[in-house]
Scaffold this active site. Structure first.
Site, PDB file in Angstrom:
ATOM      1  N   HIS A 306       0.852  -1.184   0.000  1.00 47.65           N
ATOM      2  CA  HIS A 306       0.000   0.000   0.000  1.00 47.65           C
ATOM      3  C   HIS A 306       0.883   1.228   0.000  1.00 47.65           C
ATOM      4  CE1 HIS A 306      -3.104   2.853   1.196  1.00 47.65           C
ATOM      5  NE2 HIS A 306      -3.970   1.956   0.777  1.00 47.65           N
ATOM      6  N   ASP A 363      -8.056  -4.964   0.167  1.00 51.49           N
ATOM      7  CA  ASP A 363      -8.608  -5.776  -0.918  1.00 51.49           C
ATOM      8  C   ASP A 363      -8.279  -7.251  -0.797  1.00 51.49           C
ATOM      9  OD1 ASP A 363      -9.851  -3.765  -2.353  1.00 51.49           O
ATOM     10  OD2 ASP A 363      -7.930  -3.079  -3.099  1.00 51.49           O
TER      11      ASP A 363
END
Ligand code: ACO
Length: 429
Positions: A306, A363
């Site tokens: 991320h 996700d």
């Protein structure tokens, strides 16, 4: 007295004010830098650029902290539903019981689509990706609600907010119904936000339908976890488009398009494809970890890493726990969930991932839970868009009301040819 940073460039000494946020984050205010020195800053991908001051969401990627309007994501997931969190994000405070009831009632009143909008769906190919349909239909709302497009009229903005929140689930569910050739199911306004969406998605006119409370709970959690994430790609897009005074529908449609990208919201779809690929290839998790580490393979572990979180994404923890609980309750053994758990375990111990601080992101498990809810894969990113909507709205409103609002217009450092002589086409060799 504001702190001052000093920058020396050649013989020049420049003073830059340091702005400090409420959580102690410090930023150099470079807004006058070019006027003072002719210099601009260069920061490709905005890795180190604060584009705005914002009072909506705080996240500390190093510590794995996420708070909406000061409330930890874990607390909101435990005590609120998605509509209550939407109110908090958009209006800045948790609603009183009366405010919440009025908000819910207003959203319920706006759930239907204009009958002419329904006709649009006949124009899309049957296999259209629902994100393309979603962006198009949301953009088209601006042609149907011309009475509420002025971004500087608080009443216009208010009604647009309620219309968008109310209609997005209907638009989303219709995209799915179109793709499977089933009749559209009208919204039913005595149901809750999530119940209504599940009904529009999965009911058929010839059978009674009742949504499973565990599914409703899981959907609320997923939507809350996606509701805002400060200046991410799609939210910055909504702000960018809105900064030109574009209306809310047009700005949100642009955000939906940004979210569609596989490096952003499209990643949950990519995670499930990757897990299926691993399963079909015999379930050798180690092989895929090796591939992800080899730059020549051009393969990344989807759902890992991320831009901001260099620690566990707190949303991934909530969703992983919900996933485990839901699958357990349904007595489902999903090989994809098992592969996901193995992959997480292997990657978290591997030096490559540890050194680069690559942890599972939101996700990684959301796709597995969507599968358990019976959501078709192309709808995963649509659900992300439904969740992110209040965040987009909150940022658009915050920007519009900011006394320092200006059109977003980054600069560049030109690296192309300097002025050249024009050669007519017949003389070009
Ligand atoms: N698998 C393998 N290696 C990775 C991964 C991954 N998923 N993610 C990053 N890396 C490596 C990079 O190759 C790079 O290695 P290097 O330093 O040896 O060159 C290093 O980690 C840093 O990666 P960057 O791409 O520079 O990090 P950036 O912040 O630009 O990208 C991103 C972040 C796009 C999320 C990236 O980690 C990625 O592609 N992940 C997979 C896609 C994904 O899950 N996206 C969802 C993001 S969450 C969201 O939008 C809700």
């Amino acid at each position: 007295m504001a702190e001052i940073a000093r920058l020396s460039v050649g013989s020049e000494q420049l003073e830059l004010p340091v702005f400090e946020g409420t959580e102690g984050e410090r930023a150099l205010d470079i807004s006058k830098l070019r006027a003072q020195s002719g210099l601009i800053t260069l920061d490709e991908g905005y890795v180190n650029t604060g584009s705005t001051r914002s009072a909506i969401t705080f996240l500390d990627g190093e510590a794995g902290v996420l708070r909406y309007r000061g409330y930890p994501i874990e607390t909101l997931c435990e005590h609120c539903d998605f509509v209550e969190v939407s109110y908090l994000l958009i209006y800045g405070e948790l609603p009183t019981a009366k405010q919440l009831e009025d908000f819910r009632a207003s959203i319920r009143r706006h759930t239907m689509l204009h009958e002419d909008i329904r006709q649009f769906y006949n124009g899309f190919p049957r296999d259209a990706h629902p994100m393309g349909t979603l962006a198009s239909v949301v953009s088209a709302l601006s042609t149907f609600y011309q009475d509420s497009l002025n971004p500087h009229d608080p009443q216009h903005v208010e009604v647009s907010i309620h219309r968008l929140l109310a209609k997005l689930p209907t638009i989303a569910a219709y995209s799915h119904k179109k793709s499977v050739g089933q009749p559209f199911i009208y919204p039913q306004n005595d149901l809750s936000y999530c119940e209504n969406f599940l009904q529009m998605m999965f009911a058929v006119p010839c059978e009674p339908f009742e949504s499973d409370p565990d599914f409703v709970h899981a959907l609320n959690l997923l939507l809350i976890c996606h509701a805002d994430h400060e200046q991410n790609c799609s939210t910055s897009t909504v702000r960018m488009v809105g900064s030109a005074d574009a209306n809310l529908f047009a700005s949100v449609a642009a955000g939906i398009s940004a979210l569609w990208g596989p490096l952003h919201g499209g990643a949950n779809e990519a995670v499930v494809s990757m897990l299926e690929q691993i399963r079909d290839d015999g379930g050798d998790v180690q092989k895929y970890v090796r591939m992800a580490k080899d730059k020549d393979e051009g393969f990344r572990l989807m759902g890992f890493g991320h831009r901001v979180y260099k620690n566990f994404d707190p949303r991934a923890k909530i969703i992983q726990a919900a996933c485990s609980k839901l699958l357990g309750k349904m007595s489902i053994r999903d090989p994809l969930f098992e592969i996901a758990q193995q992959l997480e375990e292997v990657a978290l111990r591997d030096d490559y991932f540890v050194e680069r601080r690559l942890y599972p992101n939101v996700d990684f498990y959301s796709g597995v839970i969507y599968r358990a809810l019976g959501m078709p894969v192309p709808m995963f990113t649509v659900l992300f868009a439904m969740g992110r909507l209040p965040g987009w709205i909150a940022h658009w409103v915050e920007m519009m009301r900011s006394p320092t609002k200006r059109i977003y217009r980054p600069r560049q450092v030109y690296t192309g040819p300097t002025e050249r002589e024009f050669v007519p086409v017949e003389k070009r060799g």
